[in-house]
Design a protein around this motif. Structure first.
Motif, PDB file in Angstrom:
ATOM      1  N   ARG A  56       0.829  -1.196   0.000  1.00 13.57           N
ATOM      2  CA  ARG A  56       0.000   0.000   0.000  1.00 13.57           C
ATOM      3  C   ARG A  56       0.869   1.254   0.000  1.00 13.57           C
ATOM      4  O   ARG A  56       0.563   2.239  -0.671  1.00 13.57           O
ATOM      5  N   GLN A  57       1.978   1.196   0.738  1.00 18.60           N
ATOM      6  CA  GLN A  57       2.901   2.332   0.759  1.00 18.60           C
ATOM      7  C   GLN A  57       3.440   2.599  -0.646  1.00 18.60           C
ATOM      8  O   GLN A  57       3.489   3.741  -1.116  1.00 18.60           O
ATOM      9  N   GLN A  58       3.804   1.527  -1.352  1.00 24.08           N
ATOM     10  CA  GLN A  58       4.347   1.661  -2.699  1.00 24.08           C
ATOM     11  C   GLN A  58       3.296   2.226  -3.645  1.00 24.08           C
ATOM     12  O   GLN A  58       3.573   3.117  -4.442  1.00 24.08           O
ATOM     13  N   LEU A  59       2.074   1.732  -3.491  1.00 22.93           N
ATOM     14  CA  LEU A  59       0.963   2.169  -4.326  1.00 22.93           C
ATOM     15  C   LEU A  59       0.740   3.671  -4.197  1.00 22.93           C
ATOM     16  O   LEU A  59       0.570   4.392  -5.181  1.00 22.93           O
ATOM     17  N   LEU A  60       0.755   4.137  -2.947  1.00 22.88           N
ATOM     18  CA  LEU A  60       0.500   5.552  -2.697  1.00 22.88           C
ATOM     19  C   LEU A  60       1.673   6.408  -3.162  1.00 22.88           C
ATOM     20  O   LEU A  60       1.484   7.503  -3.704  1.00 22.88           O
ATOM     21  N   THR A  61       2.894   5.912  -2.957  1.00 19.00           N
ATOM     22  CA  THR A  61       4.070   6.653  -3.426  1.00 19.00           C
ATOM     23  C   THR A  61       4.021   6.771  -4.951  1.00 19.00           C
ATOM     24  O   THR A  61       4.222   7.854  -5.512  1.00 19.00           O
ATOM     25  N   ASP A  62       3.708   5.668  -5.614  1.00 12.17           N
ATOM     26  CA  ASP A  62       3.607   5.686  -7.080  1.00 12.17           C
ATOM     27  C   ASP A  62       2.549   6.678  -7.548  1.00 12.17           C
ATOM     28  O   ASP A  62       2.764   7.456  -8.473  1.00 12.17           O
ATOM     29  N   LEU A  63       1.392   6.650  -6.862  1.00  7.43           N
ATOM     30  CA  LEU A  63       0.302   7.557  -7.225  1.00  7.43           C
ATOM     31  C   LEU A  63       0.752   9.021  -7.098  1.00  7.43           C
ATOM     32  O   LEU A  63       0.538   9.829  -8.011  1.00  7.43           O
ATOM     33  N   ALA A  64       1.386   9.322  -5.975  1.00  2.66           N
ATOM     34  CA  ALA A  64       1.827  10.701  -5.741  1.00  2.66           C
ATOM     35  C   ALA A  64       2.835  11.141  -6.794  1.00  2.66           C
ATOM     36  O   ALA A  64       2.759  12.255  -7.323  1.00  2.66           O
ATOM     37  N   ARG A  65       3.793  10.254  -7.128  1.00  6.47           N
ATOM     38  CA  ARG A  65       4.824  10.602  -8.120  1.00  6.47           C
ATOM     39  C   ARG A  65       4.206  10.759  -9.511  1.00  6.47           C
ATOM     40  O   ARG A  65       4.490  11.709 -10.234  1.00  6.47           O
ATOM     41  N   ARG A  66       3.356   9.791  -9.874  1.00  3.22           N
ATOM     42  CA  ARG A  66       2.791   9.765 -11.229  1.00  3.22           C
ATOM     43  C   ARG A  66       1.924  10.995 -11.496  1.00  3.22           C
ATOM     44  O   ARG A  66       2.020  11.630 -12.522  1.00  3.22           O
ATOM     45  N   GLU A  67       1.090  11.326 -10.493  1.00  4.89           N
ATOM     46  CA  GLU A  67       0.142  12.434 -10.690  1.00  4.89           C
ATOM     47  C   GLU A  67       0.716  13.752 -10.165  1.00  4.89           C
ATOM     48  O   GLU A  67       0.030  14.764 -10.167  1.00  4.89           O
ATOM     49  N   ASN A  68       1.946  13.677  -9.652  1.00  5.06           N
ATOM     50  CA  ASN A  68       2.606  14.872  -9.132  1.00  5.06           C
ATOM     51  C   ASN A  68       1.781  15.536  -8.028  1.00  5.06           C
ATOM     52  O   ASN A  68       1.503  16.734  -8.072  1.00  5.06           O
TER      53      ASN A  68
END
Lengths: 463, 463
Positions: free
Chosen positions: A338-350
């Motif tokens: 879940r941590q990875q998912l949220l980090t990816d989301l934040a990075r991808r969508e800036n």
């Protein structure tokens, strides 16, 4: 029957509404959690809307919000215990189902079988049990444990738990109680079957001190999405609550569960799949969006940060600018994916930290639908007719206002399309959901051939 | 206050009435145990009579009646679970207290604290908890045990149990919840006190997910008569139910308990002693006796023999002529003194087996009063004014008829004498019983000097 297939609807209720900041909304009752009049109004409103059932989630602890009491102190932390509340609501409603979560992890089967049987009698056959396992440390700490029970063990216990509970519900045949004043016979001895269960987790002799429930069994609901959870649900559940974001995902889940159900020799129609929906209703799309923004604006940064911290393994974000980017996170033990998912989301969508917590704070994993009554009905219909759902679990953002809007605006639209009932079909929750009444495993089959087709009796081995 | 001291009255209700054959009585509802309309009628009747409370005994098993299912099949074995029933009754009553037995032996303090707090909110401060320990094998067998828990250990657990429960009820200060929509503060963080209890039997962190109950604590009731039971009651109980047969015995019990209460630094007036009374009411003494005989005639010999067998260590009497003498009994392991007592009684009074079981079957150890409304009121007044009781727990022989007669005939007589209220004094059970509201152990005393005199906060050590 040529009758058109219709939606099933549950009203999934939380104290002041589902949104994390609902209690601050002008149309929400902030003290709703412990206000009986509030729940009476809501339950009667849902019944006016012909909902199949109202439903309460539950946990045996105050839900933690990040570290310390700051975020906690801005959240609804107190509310009625659901079985006492539903018992009271049974008196002020006539048709609607009354369902609640009770965990199998920190309860005993005899207590649970008794209380739900009792509620089923109080309500004339309207009880439903959402079977869950408890997986939070805060709950463990209230029940003599340092840590919550390991996943596999929890499900093993849950499986035996439901086996014991259904045996207790079956221990009196439906017609056991003759209560003949003249002869003095209260029940026919050969219609009592003492379960005498001895298993790994439970030894329970029985019999239950409540007669077989009016519904045979209260309706059994589940929401587990893990492999173990889905296996248990396929064997025992009659309603499945689930969180699905897209039609494709919902279809995959739906067909997967129905296949699993068939694998256990059950009729797939006897399990109703009802994804959660968080509806925000406007007269125009624009108004719906504004209403959503108004709700999101009510999320205090500490609550948002607390929620987000909890989802990324407890890492404290309060030292970082809330309108700046998510920092690099350290490795954690729990919730890695879940941590990875949220980090990816934040990075991808800036996304900034604030944008990230806003993205997850609203429906908490369930599908948000913003729109007019017509476009909301369109979206529900789309999933319903295309193999994504048998119905929906409606999660009003704020209460009572959010439910009132759904009943006044969306239900009539669904009824106009023939997708939803205008009158209750039956007297019990089971009848309204179109579920068969479980055969008593102890009743001799030869005496009641018409009942053999019902499916639930297959789930347990008779001693 | 110069107001005349008045009786407190509880209506102790069982499904169809207290008599072992009540369900067969023409004025009893045989299916009352699972009939909500029945209990609604009774509760409203008791409230019309200005009773302080209705009260339900409870056990977590079908009560065994001798060997096999024969005697059992002639007994009321199924009924509502009391907390769900009382929650429903809270909606159809306004003033009357709602009390139930829940055992400390097979429950967890967090569940119990929650459910009673929830009932206290549902009812606006009318909940009462009768704290017991479970001492039957049939209950043990439903909860993973072969035998019931040893006496001393049961009471040790009960003492810690009530300590944890009251800590959980105190964990939120009364004014903790500000629910300020503007600032977003739901509760004031310094008014939350996490119990973090760690004891021999329980580790419970808390906090409770229900606010402090309207009554502070629901009224705590006890009925233990053993040395351990009386010690626990003197420390924690606010109402004591007891079975006493003669005024002399009642006076000894009354003064003994009040002295014990004082020993623990509590005000003896803050504990109300209420013996059980089984009233059979006639227009004449003769009619009352006839009514009693009519009830006794309804006891099927198998039920009487089952009851008696249970009291003499399980010895099977079915092979002996029921109208012949009690045979010599073999030595048994359990209940030796009771066996001796019954044998002595049978020999002394020259009783047949039937006469012996009839002697014990009616009020089951409680005081039977046969008479007219006037002579029954005389006897209640006698005990009340002569230091035998603060009130009574009325046990109607059959329901609804037996309660109806008490409300219509005896209550007005008590009211005429100024011995009983004509209107409820307060809004809560605690107020009507004249009990102080417990001070929250965590609230700083300096802030509320007027509350210091209340006594219950003394019972537990603050962490």
């Amino acid at each position: 029957m040529s009758k058109k297939r219709q939606l099933k609807l549950g009203a999934f209720l939380m104290s002041s509404g589902h949104h994390v900041a609902a209690w601050r909304h002008p149309q929400a009752r902030a003290d709703g959690g412990l206000n009986f009049q509030h729940f009476q109004q809501i339950a009667q409103m849902a019944e006016r809307g012909k909902f199949d059932m109202i439903f309460f989630a539950d946990g045996v602890a105050v839900r933690q919000r990040g570290q310390g009491t700051d975020a906690l102190s801005r959240s609804v932390v107190v509310h009625f215990e659901p079985l006492t509340l539903l018992s009271a609501l049974s008196v002020v409603t006539e048709h609607i189902g009354l369902a609640a979560t009770v965990s199998t992890t920190y309860n005993k089967p005899y207590h649970l079988a008794r209380k739900f049987a009792s509620l089923d009698y109080l309500s004339g056959g309207r009880a439903g049990w959402n079977l869950v396992t408890s997986a939070t440390e805060t709950e463990a700490h209230n029940f003599n444990r340092d840590q919550h029970m390991e996943h596999g063990l929890r499900y093993e216990r849950a499986k035996e738990f439901v086996d014991v509970v259904t045996k207790l519900w079956d221990c009196w045949e439906d017609d056991a109680f003759v209560r003949d004043k003249e002869s003095g016979v209260f029940f026919e001895p050969d219609k009592l079957h003492i379960p005498n269960h001895k298993g790994k987790h439970f030894s329970v002799r029985g019999p239950l001190n409540v007669a077989r429930p009016p519904q045979g069994y209260p309706v059994i609901i589940q929401a587990g999405s893990s492999e173990d959870g889905q296996e248990l649900a396929a064997q025992t559940a009659e309603v499945i609550f689930t969180a699905q974001q897209t039609l494709a995902e919902a279809q995959a889940f739906y067909s997967g569960v129905k296949a699993r159900v068939a694998k256990f020799g059950r009729n797939p129609d006897d399990v109703k799949i009802m994804p959660g929906v968080f509806p925000v209703i406007g007269r125009t799309e624009e108004e719906a969006k504004e209403k959503y923004e108004q709700l999101q604006d009510l999320i205090h940064p500490h609550v948002g940060l607390g929620l987000l911290s909890g989802m990324i393994g407890g890492f404290d974000l309060s030292q970082y600018p809330v309108d700046g980017p998510l920092p690099e996170l350290p490795e954690t033990n729990g919730g890695k994916s879940r941590q990875q998912l949220l980090t990816d989301l934040a990075r991808r969508e800036n996304l900034t930290i604030r944008q990230l917590y806003l993205a997850i704070a609203g429906a908490r994993g369930h599908r948000t639908i913003l729109g007019t009554p017509v476009t909301i009905a369109d979206q529900l219909e789309d999933w319903f007719v295309n193999g994504g759902a048998d119905g929906f679990n409606i999660m009003p953002p704020y209460l009572p206002g959010g439910l009132d809007e759904f009943v006044e605006l969306v239900i009539p639209e669904l009824q106009r399309r023939g997708l939803f009932r205008t009158e209750y079909e039956g007297r019990t929750l089971r009848e309204n959901l179109g579920l068969p009444r479980p055969v008593n495993r102890f009743t001799k089959v030869a005496d009641s051939p018409e009942l053999v087709s019902a499916s639930l009796h297959k789930l347990s081995i008779i001693d």
